[in-house]
Design a protein around this motif. Structure first.
Motif, PDB file in Angstrom:
ATOM      1  N   CYS A   1      -2.420   6.355   6.960  1.00  0.00           N
ATOM      2  CA  CYS A   1      -1.130   7.014   5.262  1.00  0.00           C
ATOM      3  C   CYS A   1      -2.941   7.753   5.338  1.00  0.00           C
ATOM      4  CB  CYS A   1      -1.601   5.920   4.534  1.00  0.00           C
ATOM      5  SG  CYS A   1      -3.402   4.911   4.295  1.00  0.00           S
ATOM      6  N   ARG A   2      -2.297   8.601   4.083  1.00  0.00           N
ATOM      7  CA  ARG A   2      -3.009   9.668   4.030  1.00  0.00           C
ATOM      8  C   ARG A   2      -4.592   9.433   3.036  1.00  0.00           C
ATOM      9  NH1 ARG A   2      -0.828  14.284   2.088  1.00  0.00           N
ATOM     10  NH2 ARG A   2       1.338  14.820   2.184  1.00  0.00           N
ATOM     11  N   CYS A   3      -4.926   8.406   3.045  1.00  0.00           N
ATOM     12  CA  CYS A   3      -6.201   7.718   2.449  1.00  0.00           C
ATOM     13  C   CYS A   3      -6.810   7.160   3.509  1.00  0.00           C
ATOM     14  CB  CYS A   3      -6.085   7.360   0.597  1.00  0.00           C
ATOM     15  SG  CYS A   3      -5.540   5.018   1.683  1.00  0.00           S
ATOM     16  N   GLY A   4      -6.321   6.829   4.310  1.00  0.00           N
ATOM     17  CA  GLY A   4      -6.905   6.653   5.987  1.00  0.00           C
ATOM     18  C   GLY A   4      -7.301   4.987   5.876  1.00  0.00           C
ATOM     19  N   ARG A   5      -6.516   4.187   5.025  1.00  0.00           N
ATOM     20  CA  ARG A   5      -7.104   2.799   4.621  1.00  0.00           C
ATOM     21  C   ARG A   5      -5.991   2.306   6.049  1.00  0.00           C
ATOM     22  NH1 ARG A   5      -5.205  -0.987  -0.134  1.00  0.00           N
ATOM     23  NH2 ARG A   5      -5.427  -2.582   1.231  1.00  0.00           N
TER      24      ARG A   5
ATOM     25  N   CYS B   1       0.299   4.981  -2.344  1.00  0.00           N
ATOM     26  CA  CYS B   1      -0.474   5.900  -0.925  1.00  0.00           C
ATOM     27  C   CYS B   1       1.750   6.494  -0.147  1.00  0.00           C
ATOM     28  CB  CYS B   1      -1.185   4.913  -0.363  1.00  0.00           C
ATOM     29  SG  CYS B   1      -1.835   6.176   1.420  1.00  0.00           S
TER      30      CYS B   1
ATOM     31  N   HIS C   1       1.084  -1.307   0.106  1.00  0.00           N
ATOM     32  CA  HIS C   1      -0.284   0.250  -0.264  1.00  0.00           C
ATOM     33  C   HIS C   1       1.148   1.045   0.134  1.00  0.00           C
ATOM     34  CE1 HIS C   1      -3.333   2.295   0.692  1.00  0.00           C
ATOM     35  NE2 HIS C   1      -3.376   2.706   1.433  1.00  0.00           N
TER      36      HIS C   1
HETATM   37 ZN   LIG Z   1      -3.368   4.926   1.737  1.00  0.00          ZN
END
Ligand SMILES: [Zn+2]
Length: 120
Positions: free
Chosen positions: A93-97, A56, A50
């Motif tokens: 991470c930036r996308c929040g996953r 990401c 990821h």
């Molecule tokens: Zn992410």
């Protein structure tokens, strides 16, 4: 005085840390971390994929700087010392996953720095 270098330093360090550190087994999973080791390799693969292939990256503002840690782990029947040292952190991470995923780098801070300076 410019503080830019600090932001860049933290970003570089956390990026290398997130791409290299191993995800830890869940604390309450009943896993045998002494003989089996503390790492969740399947989760580690997911985290590394990821943070690199998909593009990401670590959210630097949401992830604390890694801290020194030591733990006991089976080192072989004839080992005199079962203590290992590394750095613990949690990755968001930036996308929040990835939200506060507990990870550990097995090695010294200077080894992590070497890795940081090798990138790019
Ligand atoms: Zn992410």
């Amino acid at each position: 005085v410019s503080e830019d270098w600090k932001a860049g330093y933290k970003r570089a360090l956390l990026t290398a840390f997130g791409r290299s550190a191993y995800a830890l087994k869940p604390l309450h999973g009943g896993a045998d971390t002494y003989y089996g080791g503390p790492f969740d390799y399947q989760r580690t693969t997911e985290v590394h994929q990821h943070l690199s292939s998909i593009g990401c990256e670590v959210d630097v503002d949401a992830s604390p700087m890694p801290e020194d840690v030591s733990w006991a782990q089976f080192n072989g029947t004839f080992a005199e010392d079962d203590t290992r040292h590394g750095l613990d952190g949690s990755i968001t991470c930036r996308c929040g996953r990835l939200r506060g995923v507990p990870v550990r780098w097995e090695g010294t801070f200077s080894e992590l720095l070497t890795q940081v300076l090798r990138e790019d």
